[in-house]
Design a protein around this motif. Structure first.
Motif, PDB file in Angstrom:
ATOM      1  N   ALA A 249      -5.638   1.066  -8.149  1.00  0.00           N
ATOM      2  CA  ALA A 249      -5.542   2.519  -7.981  1.00  0.00           C
ATOM      3  C   ALA A 249      -6.610   2.953  -6.982  1.00  0.00           C
ATOM      4  O   ALA A 249      -7.807   2.756  -7.221  1.00  0.00           O
ATOM      5  CB  ALA A 249      -5.740   3.218  -9.317  1.00  0.00           C
ATOM      6  N   LEU A 250      -6.158   3.502  -5.872  1.00  0.00           N
ATOM      7  CA  LEU A 250      -7.065   3.689  -4.737  1.00  0.00           C
ATOM      8  C   LEU A 250      -6.542   4.818  -3.863  1.00  0.00           C
ATOM      9  O   LEU A 250      -5.329   4.933  -3.650  1.00  0.00           O
ATOM     10  CB  LEU A 250      -7.016   2.361  -3.961  1.00  0.00           C
ATOM     11  N   ASP A 251      -7.463   5.642  -3.349  1.00  0.00           N
ATOM     12  CA  ASP A 251      -7.070   6.640  -2.353  1.00  0.00           C
ATOM     13  C   ASP A 251      -7.241   6.025  -0.966  1.00  0.00           C
ATOM     14  O   ASP A 251      -8.379   5.777  -0.533  1.00  0.00           O
ATOM     15  CB  ASP A 251      -7.931   7.905  -2.499  1.00  0.00           C
TER      16      ASP A 251
ATOM     17  N   THR B 179      -0.024   9.946  14.312  1.00  0.00           N
ATOM     18  CA  THR B 179      -0.445   8.769  13.522  1.00  0.00           C
ATOM     19  C   THR B 179       0.682   7.739  13.455  1.00  0.00           C
ATOM     20  O   THR B 179       0.431   6.535  13.436  1.00  0.00           O
ATOM     21  CB  THR B 179      -0.871   9.133  12.069  1.00  0.00           C
ATOM     22  N   LYS B 180       1.906   8.225  13.401  1.00  0.00           N
ATOM     23  CA  LYS B 180       3.039   7.290  13.314  1.00  0.00           C
ATOM     24  C   LYS B 180       3.237   6.550  14.633  1.00  0.00           C
ATOM     25  O   LYS B 180       3.678   5.399  14.648  1.00  0.00           O
ATOM     26  CB  LYS B 180       4.300   8.036  12.884  1.00  0.00           C
ATOM     27  N   ALA B 181       2.918   7.219  15.758  1.00  0.00           N
ATOM     28  CA  ALA B 181       2.953   6.538  17.061  1.00  0.00           C
ATOM     29  C   ALA B 181       1.863   5.464  17.094  1.00  0.00           C
ATOM     30  O   ALA B 181       2.079   4.357  17.599  1.00  0.00           O
ATOM     31  CB  ALA B 181       2.753   7.545  18.189  1.00  0.00           C
TER      32      ALA B 181
ATOM     33  N   ALA C  22      15.025  10.202   7.865  1.00  0.00           N
ATOM     34  CA  ALA C  22      14.930  10.887   6.572  1.00  0.00           C
ATOM     35  C   ALA C  22      15.408   9.965   5.446  1.00  0.00           C
ATOM     36  O   ALA C  22      16.521   9.459   5.468  1.00  0.00           O
ATOM     37  CB  ALA C  22      15.770  12.156   6.618  1.00  0.00           C
ATOM     38  N   THR C  23      14.520   9.776   4.474  1.00  0.00           N
ATOM     39  CA  THR C  23      14.753   8.803   3.398  1.00  0.00           C
ATOM     40  C   THR C  23      14.501   9.492   2.060  1.00  0.00           C
ATOM     41  O   THR C  23      13.569  10.288   1.924  1.00  0.00           O
ATOM     42  CB  THR C  23      13.786   7.593   3.583  1.00  0.00           C
ATOM     43  N   ASP C  24      15.333   9.148   1.080  1.00  0.00           N
ATOM     44  CA  ASP C  24      15.317   9.864  -0.191  1.00  0.00           C
ATOM     45  C   ASP C  24      14.141   9.434  -1.071  1.00  0.00           C
ATOM     46  O   ASP C  24      14.292   8.634  -1.988  1.00  0.00           O
ATOM     47  CB  ASP C  24      16.642   9.603  -0.920  1.00  0.00           C
TER      48      ASP C  24
ATOM     49  N   LEU D 166       4.380  -2.361   8.985  1.00  0.00           N
ATOM     50  CA  LEU D 166       3.820  -1.008   9.019  1.00  0.00           C
ATOM     51  C   LEU D 166       4.991  -0.044   9.042  1.00  0.00           C
ATOM     52  O   LEU D 166       5.842  -0.104   9.939  1.00  0.00           O
ATOM     53  CB  LEU D 166       2.942  -0.809  10.266  1.00  0.00           C
ATOM     54  N   VAL D 167       5.021   0.825   8.034  1.00  0.00           N
ATOM     55  CA  VAL D 167       6.133   1.782   7.962  1.00  0.00           C
ATOM     56  C   VAL D 167       5.803   2.970   8.858  1.00  0.00           C
ATOM     57  O   VAL D 167       4.764   3.621   8.704  1.00  0.00           O
ATOM     58  CB  VAL D 167       6.378   2.238   6.514  1.00  0.00           C
ATOM     59  N   THR D 168       6.673   3.233   9.813  1.00  0.00           N
ATOM     60  CA  THR D 168       6.452   4.353  10.703  1.00  0.00           C
ATOM     61  C   THR D 168       7.696   5.244  10.694  1.00  0.00           C
ATOM     62  O   THR D 168       8.477   5.188   9.737  1.00  0.00           O
ATOM     63  CB  THR D 168       6.022   3.853  12.115  1.00  0.00           C
TER      64      THR D 168
ATOM     65  N   ALA E 217       0.859  -1.189   0.000  1.00  0.00           N
ATOM     66  CA  ALA E 217       0.000   0.000   0.000  1.00  0.00           C
ATOM     67  C   ALA E 217       0.887   1.227   0.000  1.00  0.00           C
ATOM     68  O   ALA E 217       1.592   1.498   0.984  1.00  0.00           O
ATOM     69  CB  ALA E 217      -0.907  -0.022   1.222  1.00  0.00           C
ATOM     70  N   GLY E 218       0.878   1.953  -1.110  1.00  0.00           N
ATOM     71  CA  GLY E 218       1.800   3.087  -1.288  1.00  0.00           C
ATOM     72  C   GLY E 218       3.014   2.604  -2.047  1.00  0.00           C
ATOM     73  O   GLY E 218       4.134   2.601  -1.529  1.00  0.00           O
ATOM     74  N   ALA E 219       2.772   2.164  -3.321  1.00  0.00           N
ATOM     75  CA  ALA E 219       3.831   1.466  -4.065  1.00  0.00           C
ATOM     76  C   ALA E 219       4.297   2.233  -5.292  1.00  0.00           C
ATOM     77  O   ALA E 219       5.157   1.745  -6.019  1.00  0.00           O
ATOM     78  CB  ALA E 219       3.311   0.099  -4.504  1.00  0.00           C
ATOM     79  N   SER E 220       3.769   3.447  -5.533  1.00  0.00           N
ATOM     80  CA  SER E 220       4.066   4.066  -6.827  1.00  0.00           C
ATOM     81  C   SER E 220       5.425   4.743  -6.879  1.00  0.00           C
ATOM     82  O   SER E 220       5.934   5.037  -7.963  1.00  0.00           O
ATOM     83  CB  SER E 220       2.960   5.063  -7.205  1.00  0.00           C
TER      84      SER E 220
HETATM   85  N1  LIG Z   1      10.735   9.901   3.368  1.00  0.00           N
HETATM   86  C1  LIG Z   1      11.103  10.072   4.625  1.00  0.00           C
HETATM   87  O1  LIG Z   1      12.047  10.800   4.922  1.00  0.00           O
HETATM   88  C2  LIG Z   1      10.400   9.339   5.737  1.00  0.00           C
HETATM   89  C3  LIG Z   1      10.869   9.484   7.041  1.00  0.00           C
HETATM   90  C4  LIG Z   1      10.238   8.781   8.063  1.00  0.00           C
HETATM   91  C5  LIG Z   1       9.166   7.948   7.761  1.00  0.00           C
HETATM   92  N2  LIG Z   1       8.727   7.854   6.483  1.00  0.00           N
HETATM   93  C6  LIG Z   1       7.567   6.993   6.218  1.00  0.00           C
HETATM   94  O2  LIG Z   1       7.823   6.241   5.033  1.00  0.00           O
HETATM   95  C7  LIG Z   1       6.607   6.026   4.340  1.00  0.00           C
HETATM   96  C8  LIG Z   1       6.762   6.451   2.886  1.00  0.00           C
HETATM   97  O3  LIG Z   1       6.983   7.831   2.846  1.00  0.00           O
HETATM   98  P1  LIG Z   1       7.301   8.622   1.509  1.00  0.00           P
HETATM   99  O4  LIG Z   1       8.285   9.662   1.850  1.00  0.00           O
HETATM  100  O5  LIG Z   1       7.645   7.699   0.390  1.00  0.00           O
HETATM  101  O6  LIG Z   1       5.951   9.377   1.139  1.00  0.00           O
HETATM  102  P2  LIG Z   1       4.411   9.049   0.917  1.00  0.00           P
HETATM  103  O7  LIG Z   1       3.783  10.334   0.561  1.00  0.00           O
HETATM  104  O8  LIG Z   1       3.876   8.284   2.029  1.00  0.00           O
HETATM  105  O9  LIG Z   1       4.374   8.203  -0.449  1.00  0.00           O
HETATM  106  C9  LIG Z   1       4.625   6.861  -0.518  1.00  0.00           C
HETATM  107  C10 LIG Z   1       3.635   6.164  -1.419  1.00  0.00           C
HETATM  108  O10 LIG Z   1       2.333   6.241  -0.839  1.00  0.00           O
HETATM  109  C11 LIG Z   1       1.382   6.602  -1.824  1.00  0.00           C
HETATM  110  N3  LIG Z   1       0.313   7.342  -1.176  1.00  0.00           N
HETATM  111  C12 LIG Z   1       0.397   8.467  -0.431  1.00  0.00           C
HETATM  112  N4  LIG Z   1      -0.823   8.876  -0.047  1.00  0.00           N
HETATM  113  C13 LIG Z   1      -1.697   7.974  -0.555  1.00  0.00           C
HETATM  114  C14 LIG Z   1      -3.120   7.854  -0.533  1.00  0.00           C
HETATM  115  N5  LIG Z   1      -3.898   8.762   0.078  1.00  0.00           N
HETATM  116  N6  LIG Z   1      -3.685   6.799  -1.148  1.00  0.00           N
HETATM  117  C15 LIG Z   1      -2.925   5.895  -1.798  1.00  0.00           C
HETATM  118  N7  LIG Z   1      -1.582   5.953  -1.864  1.00  0.00           N
HETATM  119  C16 LIG Z   1      -0.986   6.991  -1.262  1.00  0.00           C
HETATM  120  C17 LIG Z   1       2.170   7.425  -2.840  1.00  0.00           C
HETATM  121  O11 LIG Z   1       1.617   7.288  -4.132  1.00  0.00           O
HETATM  122  P3  LIG Z   1       0.471   8.166  -4.825  1.00  0.00           P
HETATM  123  O12 LIG Z   1       0.881   9.601  -4.656  1.00  0.00           O
HETATM  124  O13 LIG Z   1       0.546   7.686  -6.246  1.00  0.00           O
HETATM  125  O14 LIG Z   1      -0.819   7.827  -4.194  1.00  0.00           O
HETATM  126  C18 LIG Z   1       3.515   6.716  -2.816  1.00  0.00           C
HETATM  127  O15 LIG Z   1       3.485   5.598  -3.683  1.00  0.00           O
HETATM  128  C19 LIG Z   1       5.525   6.797   5.087  1.00  0.00           C
HETATM  129  O16 LIG Z   1       4.806   5.923   5.915  1.00  0.00           O
HETATM  130  C20 LIG Z   1       6.300   7.796   5.919  1.00  0.00           C
HETATM  131  O17 LIG Z   1       5.625   8.137   7.123  1.00  0.00           O
HETATM  132  C21 LIG Z   1       9.302   8.525   5.461  1.00  0.00           C
END
Ligand SMILES: NC(=O)c1ccc[n+]([C@@H]2O[C@H](COP(=O)([O-])OP(=O)(O)OC[C@H]3O[C@@H](n4cnc5c(N)ncnc54)[C@H](OP(=O)(O)O)[C@@H]3O)[C@@H](O)[C@H]2O)c1
Length: 267
Positions: free
Chosen positions: A66-68, A162-164, A191-193, A143-145, A20-23
């Motif tokens: 494809a889903l919100d 929410t992350k907690a 922080a992840t790229d 679960l990614v937090t 879930a969240g794979a794009s």
């Molecule tokens: N990046 C960081 O620095 C960081 C740091 C700490 C934790 N995290 C955690 O890592 C995870 C991934 O983060 P991320 O930075 O890659 O950003 P993200 O905005 O969560 O995006 C990741 C994926 O989720 C999808 N997505 C987001 N909202 C959605 C929705 N309403 N419905 C369906 N799909 C949705 C996005 O695709 P679509 O836009 O195509 O829907 C994308 O494929 C998250 O749980 C975040 O809390 C990230």
């Protein structure tokens, strides 16, 4: 990875995984790594075109949904879109805060959507997909937090909360399910790229220094699926204590607020 390791991973967590969240970002990296490990993947996000591109490059069977995930009926839609598949692994990756602003700067509808995607849909997804895994006596849940789950802080009020929720939910399900053969992992990221973080940094003019590589995160997370309840990516002791846990709460909140300020050169 040897053929034997690949087969045993797919035996433990296949034949299908839902990401879930794979794009893009970590979710896409996890889907690619699952494909390398011989697990078929259901790719879920809002941007169908990106999911279809990714599906075309994976060496396994795929399904694009494809889903919100913020929608009220998201978990139900996901369950019906996959009802004919045996899902042995669910990775709930979608979850970043698209705003990165203070609490009052965020529109209330966006905050509601954040809670639905990061809490309600996550919980319902765990319930729907967890039940058959527990009944089967095998499977996995990630679960990614985030480090934002460790304490409160400015600019992460609802997001961190929410992350907690996700951290505690995953750890609790680990406690309930690991004896039943289902591996649960709260994957705590710093922080992840990802494109999402890059958008925030561009908007606010901040910097986090060196960012984790999503491909490295994906390999490590899947290698350590059975090492729950939590895995703190990039830490010397990834199964260790919360890095802020030894501090007085006020100091922890101040430190976390300084961390989120790194993203906000404009405030
Ligand atoms: N990046 C960081 O620095 C960081 C740091 C700490 C934790 N995290 C955690 O890592 C995870 C991934 O983060 P991320 O930075 O890659 O950003 P993200 O905005 O969560 O995006 C990741 C994926 O989720 C999808 N997505 C987001 N909202 C959605 C929705 N309403 N419905 C369906 N799909 C949705 C996005 O695709 P679509 O836009 O195509 O829907 C994308 O494929 C998250 O749980 C975040 O809390 C990230």
């Amino acid at each position: 990875m040897t053929e034997g390791t690949r087969t045993s991973f797919a035996d433990a967590y296949g034949p299908w995984a839902v990401v879930a969240g794979a794009s893009d970002g970590t979710g896409a990296a996890l889907a690619r790594e699952l494909g390398r490990r011989g697990v078929n993947v259901v790719l879920v996000a809002r941007r169908r075109a990106l999911l279809e591109e990714l599906a075309a490059e994976l060496p396994v069977d795929t399904r694009v949904v494809a889903l919100d995930l913020s929608a009220d009926d998201a978990a139900e839609s996901l369950a019906s879109a996959t009802a004919d598949l045996e899902v042995g692994l669910v990775v709930f990756n979608a979850g970043a805060d698209a705003h990165g602003t203070t609490f009052l700067e965020q529109p209330i509808d966006d905050l509601r959507g954040l809670i639905r995607r990061n809490c309600t849909t996550v919980m319902e997804t765990c319930h729907r997909f967890g039940a058959p895994m527990v009944a089967r006596g095998r499977g996995g849940l990630v679960l990614v937090t985030s480090g934002a789950a460790w304490a409160g802080g400015s600019h992460v009020a609802a997001y961190g909360a929410t992350k907690a929720f996700d951290l505690v939910l995953a750890e609790s399900l680990w406690a309930e399910w690991h004896h039943a053969g289902v591996d649960v992992l709260a994957l705590v990221l710093g922080a992840t790229d990802t494109p999402s973080l890059r958008r925030l940094l561009e908007r606010h003019g901040g910097s986090f220094g060196e960012l984790a590589d999503p491909d490295d995160v994906a390999v490590e997370a899947l290698d350590h699926l059975a090492d729950g309840p939590s895995w703190i990516y990039g830490f010397p002791d990834p199964t260790g204590a919360s890095p802020l846990g030894a501090l007085p709460r006020r100091q922890a909140v101040e430190l976390l607020s300084m961390g989120s300020a790194a993203m906000h050169r404009d405030t």
